[in-house]
Design a protein around this motif. Structure first.
Motif, PDB file in Angstrom:
ATOM      1  N   SER A 284      -0.984  14.493  -7.783  1.00  0.00           N
ATOM      2  CA  SER A 284      -1.088  15.577  -6.650  1.00  0.00           C
ATOM      3  C   SER A 284      -0.231  14.878  -5.423  1.00  0.00           C
ATOM      4  N   LYS A 285       0.489  16.159  -4.560  1.00  0.00           N
ATOM      5  CA  LYS A 285       1.018  15.393  -3.419  1.00  0.00           C
ATOM      6  C   LYS A 285       0.018  15.049  -2.571  1.00  0.00           C
ATOM      7  N   THR A 286      -1.231  15.522  -2.576  1.00  0.00           N
ATOM      8  CA  THR A 286      -2.242  14.978  -1.575  1.00  0.00           C
ATOM      9  C   THR A 286      -2.525  13.404  -1.885  1.00  0.00           C
ATOM     10  N   LYS A 287      -2.961  13.253  -3.349  1.00  0.00           N
ATOM     11  CA  LYS A 287      -3.248  11.793  -3.626  1.00  0.00           C
ATOM     12  C   LYS A 287      -1.835  10.982  -3.125  1.00  0.00           C
ATOM     13  N   GLU A 288      -0.550  11.387  -3.707  1.00  0.00           N
ATOM     14  CA  GLU A 288       0.543  10.629  -3.389  1.00  0.00           C
ATOM     15  C   GLU A 288       0.552  10.260  -2.000  1.00  0.00           C
ATOM     16  N   MET A 289       0.236  11.344  -1.064  1.00  0.00           N
ATOM     17  CA  MET A 289       0.612  10.820   0.346  1.00  0.00           C
ATOM     18  C   MET A 289      -0.561  10.220   0.810  1.00  0.00           C
ATOM     19  N   THR A 290      -1.853  10.333   0.236  1.00  0.00           N
ATOM     20  CA  THR A 290      -3.096   9.469   0.609  1.00  0.00           C
ATOM     21  C   THR A 290      -2.853   8.072   0.352  1.00  0.00           C
ATOM     22  N   GLY A 291      -2.426   7.828  -0.825  1.00  0.00           N
ATOM     23  CA  GLY A 291      -1.894   6.594  -1.557  1.00  0.00           C
ATOM     24  C   GLY A 291      -1.300   5.723  -0.520  1.00  0.00           C
ATOM     25  N   PHE A 292       0.059   6.515  -0.440  1.00  0.00           N
ATOM     26  CA  PHE A 292       1.130   5.787   0.562  1.00  0.00           C
ATOM     27  C   PHE A 292       0.406   5.336   1.827  1.00  0.00           C
ATOM     28  N   PHE A 293      -0.065   6.504   2.441  1.00  0.00           N
ATOM     29  CA  PHE A 293      -0.564   6.264   3.979  1.00  0.00           C
ATOM     30  C   PHE A 293      -1.588   5.160   3.860  1.00  0.00           C
ATOM     31  N   ILE A 294      -2.443   5.027   2.970  1.00  0.00           N
ATOM     32  CA  ILE A 294      -3.554   4.054   3.229  1.00  0.00           C
ATOM     33  C   ILE A 294      -2.776   2.779   2.955  1.00  0.00           C
ATOM     34  N   THR A 295      -1.837   2.667   2.049  1.00  0.00           N
ATOM     35  CA  THR A 295      -1.140   1.402   1.758  1.00  0.00           C
ATOM     36  C   THR A 295      -0.315   0.906   3.339  1.00  0.00           C
ATOM     37  N   ALA A 296       0.018   2.144   3.917  1.00  0.00           N
ATOM     38  CA  ALA A 296       1.090   1.899   5.221  1.00  0.00           C
ATOM     39  C   ALA A 296       0.188   1.553   6.331  1.00  0.00           C
ATOM     40  N   ILE A 297      -1.166   2.130   6.369  1.00  0.00           N
ATOM     41  CA  ILE A 297      -2.022   1.881   7.550  1.00  0.00           C
ATOM     42  C   ILE A 297      -2.456   0.102   7.123  1.00  0.00           C
ATOM     43  N   ILE A 298      -2.678  -0.360   6.083  1.00  0.00           N
ATOM     44  CA  ILE A 298      -3.059  -1.644   5.656  1.00  0.00           C
ATOM     45  C   ILE A 298      -1.778  -2.799   6.237  1.00  0.00           C
ATOM     46  N   GLY A 299      -0.689  -2.049   5.846  1.00  0.00           N
ATOM     47  CA  GLY A 299       0.499  -2.712   6.291  1.00  0.00           C
ATOM     48  C   GLY A 299       0.651  -2.785   7.579  1.00  0.00           C
ATOM     49  N   LEU A 300       0.704  -1.635   8.385  1.00  0.00           N
ATOM     50  CA  LEU A 300       0.597  -1.619   9.940  1.00  0.00           C
ATOM     51  C   LEU A 300      -0.432  -2.669  10.609  1.00  0.00           C
ATOM     52  N   GLY A 301      -1.548  -2.806   9.900  1.00  0.00           N
ATOM     53  CA  GLY A 301      -2.483  -3.721  10.263  1.00  0.00           C
ATOM     54  C   GLY A 301      -2.140  -5.138  10.117  1.00  0.00           C
ATOM     55  N   ILE A 302      -1.711  -5.401   8.938  1.00  0.00           N
ATOM     56  CA  ILE A 302      -1.133  -6.652   8.657  1.00  0.00           C
ATOM     57  C   ILE A 302       0.211  -7.123   9.862  1.00  0.00           C
ATOM     58  N   ASN A 303       1.018  -6.019   9.848  1.00  0.00           N
ATOM     59  CA  ASN A 303       2.217  -6.179  11.057  1.00  0.00           C
ATOM     60  C   ASN A 303       1.594  -6.460  12.414  1.00  0.00           C
ATOM     61  N   GLN A 304       0.713  -5.768  12.958  1.00  0.00           N
ATOM     62  CA  GLN A 304       0.191  -5.961  14.183  1.00  0.00           C
ATOM     63  C   GLN A 304      -0.560  -7.255  14.119  1.00  0.00           C
ATOM     64  N   VAL A 305      -1.360  -7.731  13.397  1.00  0.00           N
ATOM     65  CA  VAL A 305      -2.097  -8.860  13.307  1.00  0.00           C
ATOM     66  C   VAL A 305      -1.205 -10.245  13.486  1.00  0.00           C
ATOM     67  N   MET A 306      -0.157  -9.943  12.535  1.00  0.00           N
ATOM     68  CA  MET A 306       0.718 -11.008  12.580  1.00  0.00           C
ATOM     69  C   MET A 306       1.725 -11.131  13.909  1.00  0.00           C
ATOM     70  N   MET A 307       1.998 -10.050  14.244  1.00  0.00           N
ATOM     71  CA  MET A 307       2.829  -9.982  15.520  1.00  0.00           C
ATOM     72  C   MET A 307       1.916 -10.741  16.816  1.00  0.00           C
ATOM     73  N   TYR A 308       0.683 -10.130  16.820  1.00  0.00           N
ATOM     74  CA  TYR A 308      -0.215 -10.828  17.591  1.00  0.00           C
ATOM     75  C   TYR A 308      -0.341 -12.198  17.676  1.00  0.00           C
ATOM     76  N   ILE A 309      -0.486 -12.697  16.626  1.00  0.00           N
ATOM     77  CA  ILE A 309      -1.015 -14.204  16.362  1.00  0.00           C
ATOM     78  C   ILE A 309       0.505 -14.731  16.691  1.00  0.00           C
ATOM     79  N   LEU A 310       1.677 -14.398  16.134  1.00  0.00           N
ATOM     80  CA  LEU A 310       2.996 -15.082  16.276  1.00  0.00           C
ATOM     81  C   LEU A 310       3.376 -14.954  17.837  1.00  0.00           C
ATOM     82  N   VAL A 311       3.367 -13.852  18.312  1.00  0.00           N
ATOM     83  CA  VAL A 311       4.139 -13.726  19.667  1.00  0.00           C
ATOM     84  C   VAL A 311       2.964 -14.353  20.984  1.00  0.00           C
ATOM     85  N   ASP A 312       1.779 -13.823  20.797  1.00  0.00           N
ATOM     86  CA  ASP A 312       1.016 -14.096  21.870  1.00  0.00           C
ATOM     87  C   ASP A 312       0.017 -15.196  21.617  1.00  0.00           C
TER      88      ASP A 312
END
Length: 124
Positions: free
Chosen positions: A65-93
């Motif tokens: 279903s489109k709902t399940k597809e979008m949910t899966g994509f955005f859950i993985t994306a939110i985790i990816g955003l978290g990885i991105n933000q933590v890495m940027m904070y650690i590496l830059v700051d």
């Protein structure tokens, strides 16, 4: 699988270009804090990535279903955003690496996460 990896790479190049351009514009021209600019750029490029990935990369997925597809994509994306933000904070700051070099490291890590998690969720 090879075609999927190539398409994933091409979609990634477009999304990454959007992300880097937005990051540079926000940081250099609008003086937005690098962590905030990185999050905004990541999120906007994610929308492009979603549309292109569903259309060109993960087209042979099982019926879902489109709902399940979008949910899966955005859950993985939110985790990816978290990885991105933590890495940027650690590496830059914390480590004090130049923000664009830190972004390259972060991008590589998130790219691996995205491919594996989306492959498993969208096709698993």
């Amino acid at each position: 699988m090879i075609k999927k990896i190539i398409n994933f790479g091409l979609v990634g190049v477009v999304a990454t270009a959007i992300e880097y351009i937005l990051l540079i514009v926000l940081k250099e021209f609008f003086n937005v804090d690098v962590i905030i600019a990185s999050g905004i750029a990541f999120t906007i490029s994610l929308l492009f990535n979603y549309v292109l990935s569903i259309k060109y990369v993960f087209v042979d997925k099982k019926e879902m279903s489109k709902t399940k597809e979008m949910t899966g994509f955005f859950i993985t994306a939110i985790i990816g955003l978290g990885i991105n933000q933590v890495m940027m904070y650690i590496l830059v700051d914390t480590v004090k690496i130049y923000y664009l070099f830190a972004k390259v490291i972060s991008t590589g890590t998130v790219m691996i996460w995205n491919f594996i998690s989306r492959h498993v969720f969208l096709e698993g």
